[in-house]
Enzyme design. Structure first.
Site, short mmCIF file in Angstrom:
data_model
loop_
_atom_site.label_atom_id
_atom_site.label_comp_id
_atom_site.label_asym_id
_atom_site.label_seq_id
_atom_site.Cartn_x
_atom_site.Cartn_y
_atom_site.Cartn_z
N TYR A 12 0.83 -1.22 0.00
CA TYR A 12 0.00 0.00 0.00
C TYR A 12 0.87 1.26 0.00
O TYR A 12 0.55 2.24 -0.69
CB TYR A 12 -0.89 -0.05 1.25
CG TYR A 12 -1.78 1.16 1.48
CD1 TYR A 12 -2.73 1.55 0.54
CD2 TYR A 12 -1.68 1.90 2.65
CE1 TYR A 12 -3.56 2.64 0.76
CE2 TYR A 12 -2.50 3.00 2.89
CZ TYR A 12 -3.43 3.37 1.93
OH TYR A 12 -4.25 4.46 2.16
N ASP A 75 12.16 -13.19 -1.22
CA ASP A 75 11.71 -13.23 0.17
C ASP A 75 12.86 -12.79 1.08
O ASP A 75 13.88 -13.48 1.21
CB ASP A 75 11.28 -14.66 0.49
CG ASP A 75 10.76 -14.78 1.92
OD1 ASP A 75 10.86 -13.81 2.69
OD2 ASP A 75 10.24 -15.87 2.24
N ASN A 132 8.22 -13.25 9.85
CA ASN A 132 8.48 -12.34 8.73
C ASN A 132 9.10 -11.03 9.23
O ASN A 132 10.16 -10.62 8.77
CB ASN A 132 7.19 -12.04 7.97
CG ASN A 132 7.47 -11.16 6.75
OD1 ASN A 132 7.92 -11.64 5.73
ND2 ASN A 132 7.26 -9.86 6.88
N THR A 158 5.22 2.16 14.07
CA THR A 158 3.81 2.47 14.26
C THR A 158 3.57 3.19 15.59
O THR A 158 4.22 2.88 16.60
CB THR A 158 2.95 1.19 14.19
OG1 THR A 158 1.63 1.49 14.58
CG2 THR A 158 3.48 0.08 15.08
N SER A 193 -1.42 -5.46 19.95
CA SER A 193 -1.54 -6.61 19.05
C SER A 193 -0.16 -7.20 18.86
O SER A 193 0.85 -6.54 19.15
CB SER A 193 -2.13 -6.21 17.69
OG SER A 193 -1.09 -5.74 16.83
N TYR A 195 1.14 -7.87 15.96
CA TYR A 195 1.76 -7.09 14.88
C TYR A 195 2.48 -5.88 15.47
O TYR A 195 3.66 -5.62 15.19
CB TYR A 195 0.70 -6.64 13.85
CG TYR A 195 1.09 -5.35 13.19
CD1 TYR A 195 2.11 -5.33 12.24
CD2 TYR A 195 0.51 -4.14 13.56
CE1 TYR A 195 2.53 -4.12 11.68
CE2 TYR A 195 0.92 -2.94 13.01
CZ TYR A 195 1.93 -2.94 12.07
OH TYR A 195 2.34 -1.76 11.53
N HIS A 196 1.76 -5.11 16.30
CA HIS A 196 2.37 -3.92 16.88
C HIS A 196 3.58 -4.30 17.75
O HIS A 196 4.56 -3.56 17.83
CB HIS A 196 1.35 -3.13 17.72
CG HIS A 196 0.28 -2.44 16.90
ND1 HIS A 196 -0.97 -2.97 16.68
CD2 HIS A 196 0.29 -1.26 16.24
CE1 HIS A 196 -1.69 -2.14 15.93
NE2 HIS A 196 -0.96 -1.09 15.64
N LYS A 199 6.70 -4.55 15.87
CA LYS A 199 7.30 -3.24 15.55
C LYS A 199 8.12 -2.72 16.74
O LYS A 199 9.15 -2.07 16.55
CB LYS A 199 6.21 -2.23 15.18
CG LYS A 199 5.48 -2.57 13.89
CD LYS A 199 6.25 -2.11 12.66
CE LYS A 199 5.46 -2.35 11.40
NZ LYS A 199 5.92 -1.57 10.26
N VAL A 225 -3.07 5.16 7.95
CA VAL A 225 -2.99 5.98 6.74
C VAL A 225 -4.30 5.85 5.97
O VAL A 225 -4.90 4.78 5.96
CB VAL A 225 -1.82 5.50 5.85
CG1 VAL A 225 -1.69 6.35 4.60
CG2 VAL A 225 -0.51 5.52 6.65
N1 USQ Z 1 -11.71 0.63 14.12
C1 USQ Z 1 -13.09 0.71 14.18
N2 USQ Z 1 -13.80 0.17 13.16
C2 USQ Z 1 -13.23 -0.43 12.08
C3 USQ Z 1 -11.83 -0.52 12.03
C4 USQ Z 1 -11.10 0.03 13.08
O1 USQ Z 1 -13.67 1.27 15.12
O2 USQ Z 1 -13.95 -0.91 11.19
C5 USQ Z 1 -10.92 1.21 15.20
C6 USQ Z 1 -10.01 0.19 15.86
O3 USQ Z 1 -10.67 -0.47 16.90
C7 USQ Z 1 -8.82 1.04 16.30
C8 USQ Z 1 -8.76 2.16 15.27
O4 USQ Z 1 -10.03 2.16 14.62
O5 USQ Z 1 -9.05 1.58 17.55
C9 USQ Z 1 -7.67 2.01 14.22
O6 USQ Z 1 -7.81 0.75 13.60
P1 USQ Z 1 -7.17 0.44 12.17
O7 USQ Z 1 -7.65 -0.92 11.75
O8 USQ Z 1 -7.41 1.57 11.24
O9 USQ Z 1 -5.63 0.47 12.51
P2 USQ Z 1 -4.66 -0.57 13.23
O10 USQ Z 1 -5.23 -1.93 13.35
O11 USQ Z 1 -4.21 0.06 14.50
O12 USQ Z 1 -3.45 -0.66 12.22
C10 USQ Z 1 -3.23 0.29 11.18
C11 USQ Z 1 -2.32 -0.34 10.14
C12 USQ Z 1 -0.97 -0.63 10.78
C13 USQ Z 1 -0.42 0.65 11.39
C14 USQ Z 1 -1.42 1.21 12.41
C15 USQ Z 1 -1.00 2.53 12.99
O13 USQ Z 1 -2.91 -1.52 9.62
O14 USQ Z 1 -0.10 -1.14 9.77
O15 USQ Z 1 0.78 0.37 12.04
O16 USQ Z 1 -2.66 1.45 11.72
S1 USQ Z 1 -1.54 2.73 14.66
O17 USQ Z 1 -2.96 2.42 14.74
O18 USQ Z 1 -1.29 4.09 15.06
O19 USQ Z 1 -0.79 1.79 15.45
#
Ligand code: USQ
Length: 412
Positions: A12, A75, A132, A158, A193, A195-196, A199, A225
């Site tokens: 992305y 890879d 990974n 992140t 998570s 994933y986090h 990082k 983003v």
């Molecule tokens: N959320 C909702 N509804 C949805 C999707 C998400 O309420 O349909 C909420 C989630 O519960 C969360 C927030 O929105 O509190 C952000 O969720 P997200 O799915 O947009 O983001 P996240 O899972 O945290 O991960 C994404 C990217 C990841 C990046 C991260 C930045 O996938 O690669 O590292 O955003 S951060 O969130 O600041 O850690």
């Protein structure tokens, strides 16, 4: 011409970054193993539109601009593949002259499994994420140690590394006074998570490499983003005209980035836009007070560019918080609802039982001045930006699959 190596160049952020630097005269090499595409196929989550392969996109870019983005399909968890990128003993999967561009001055490291929900599907996906992300980062650290300690690494971390602490979030570091003595440490990290968590571990691996081998590293703590268009992707509309087709038809997006709206790979705002267009009630999780820092995809490109232009010093781990403004999930839903209504969509907001384990009401006050100090000019989330996203998504309305929007992968 400065050589820039982009690890994870099909993703992305990776592909828009490749075009952005190529357009500005950098010699760009991208590496990817199609992890994201394969995972989308395996999990059957769909994408908004089909995207040509990385090799096809590099050829289209060359046809349109005369510029070359060299492609390596490989890879990076294999240390020999990572090392070959610095030694020059690898085969390009696509290039015009197949001539090694030399040791890169800059490496942008995006080559990670990027989804928090994916990392918590079950132990198998947790292990894939750990293997990974940590192996790629560790392979990179050792390749730098052995072949090029001067190369500047820009890693995309992140904001989720910090979690949602009850104190202000600084840019990476915290000065601590303890029993009358002072020192500076990495800001406390507590991810919600796996994933986090990878990082956080990446940051630790890189901090180790900086301390032991004097590497130079910038770690960008990025928030979620949004967006699907960048200046470079819009060049593809011209190609449709050249071919005598109508610009704006479904074939004019060939350089546009991979766009997911499913629960696993879609981020919140991208998902809400798609949900609004297809009449699916917006999926706010729980109370919706979850607050995060957000940024436009165009600002990711600016941030990485500014970081590349002003590299970290030898022996420095430089950390910036890469966000432009903060919103709660409720605020995002209300913005999408308002703009959707203006465009004639009846947008409903739902509050689903939160599949994640996270604070739904919390203090959130991060600092994020560093990148603006380097000259980044933020694009804010205006109604025009939201409308622009909706206008693009509505062209692909027929592709949207309602069944992938919410499955409820439980984190607890
Ligand atoms: N959320 C909702 N509804 C949805 C999707 C998400 O309420 O349909 C909420 C989630 O519960 C969360 C927030 O929105 O509190 C952000 O969720 P997200 O799915 O947009 O983001 P996240 O899972 O945290 O991960 C994404 C990217 C990841 C990046 C991260 C930045 O996938 O690669 O590292 O955003 S951060 O969130 O600041 O850690």
């Amino acid at each position: 011409m400065s050589h820039i190596l982009i690890l994870g160049g099909d993703g992305y952020l990776g592909w828009p970054t490749a075009m952005y630097f190529s357009k500005r005269g950098y010699d760009v090499t991208v590496v990817d193993n199609y992890f994201r595409r394969n995972a989308c196929t395996e999990l059957d989550v769909g994408m908004l539109y089909p995207v040509p392969s990385l090799i096809q996109r590099a050829k289209i870019w060359n046809e349109l601009t005369g510029k070359e983005i060299k492609v390596v399909i490989g890879d990076l968890t294999d240390p020999e593949i990572m090392r070959s990128l610095f030694k020059g003993d690898f085969e390009y999967s696509w290039s015009i002259n197949h001539k090694f561009s030399g040791i890169p001055e800059t490496v942008i490291h995006y080559a990670e499994q990027p989804s928090a929900p994916y990392s918590l599907i079950n132990y198998k996906y947790a292990n894939i994420t750990l293997q990974n992300n940590l192996l790629v980062t560790n392979n990179l650290m050792f390749a730098l140690r052995d072949f090029s300690r001067d190369t500047h690494v820009i890693h995309v971390g992140t904001m989720g590394e910090y979690g949602t602490p009850n104190i202000d979030i600084e840019e990476g570091w915290l000065d601590i006074e303890h029993k009358g003595r002072k020192d500076r440490f990495l800001f406390p990290r507590q991810a919600s998570s796996l994933y986090h968590t990878t990082k956080i571990m990446d940051t630790d691996l890189m901090w180790f490499g900086v301390r032991m081998w004097d590497l130079r590293i910038t770690d960008l703590m990025q928030g979620p983003v949004y967006g699907l268009e960048t200046d470079e992707s819009e060049i593809s509309g011209q190609r449709s005209e050249v071919r005598g087709r109508t610009a704006g038809r479904a074939d004019s997006h060939e350089l546009r980035t991979i766009f997911n709206y499913d629960e696993i790979f879609g981020t919140i705002l991208n998902r809400f836009i798609v949900q609004a267009i297809v009449g699916y009630p917006l999926t706010v999780y729980g109370k919706g007070g979850q607050t995060r820092g957000y940024l436009n995809i165009n600002d990711t490109l600016q941030c990485v560019h500014k970081a590349a232009e002003t590299p970290a010093k030898k022996g420095q781990l430089r950390i910036f918080n890469q966000i432009m403004e903060t919103f709660s999930a409720n605020e995002l839903a209300e913005k999408v609802q308002d703009v959707g209504r203006k465009l004639g969509y009846q947008v409903k907001i739902d509050h689903l039982e939160n599949p994640r384990k996270e604070a739904e009401e919390h203090y959130y006050n991060p600092t994020y001045q560093g990148l603006i100090g380097l000259g980044v000019k933020p694009h804010y989330l205006t109604d025009e930006v939201l409308e622009g996203m909706m206008r693009v998504v509505e062209r692909f309305k027929g592709n949207i699959r309602r069944d992938v929007i919410f499955k409820g992968i439980k984190w607890g």
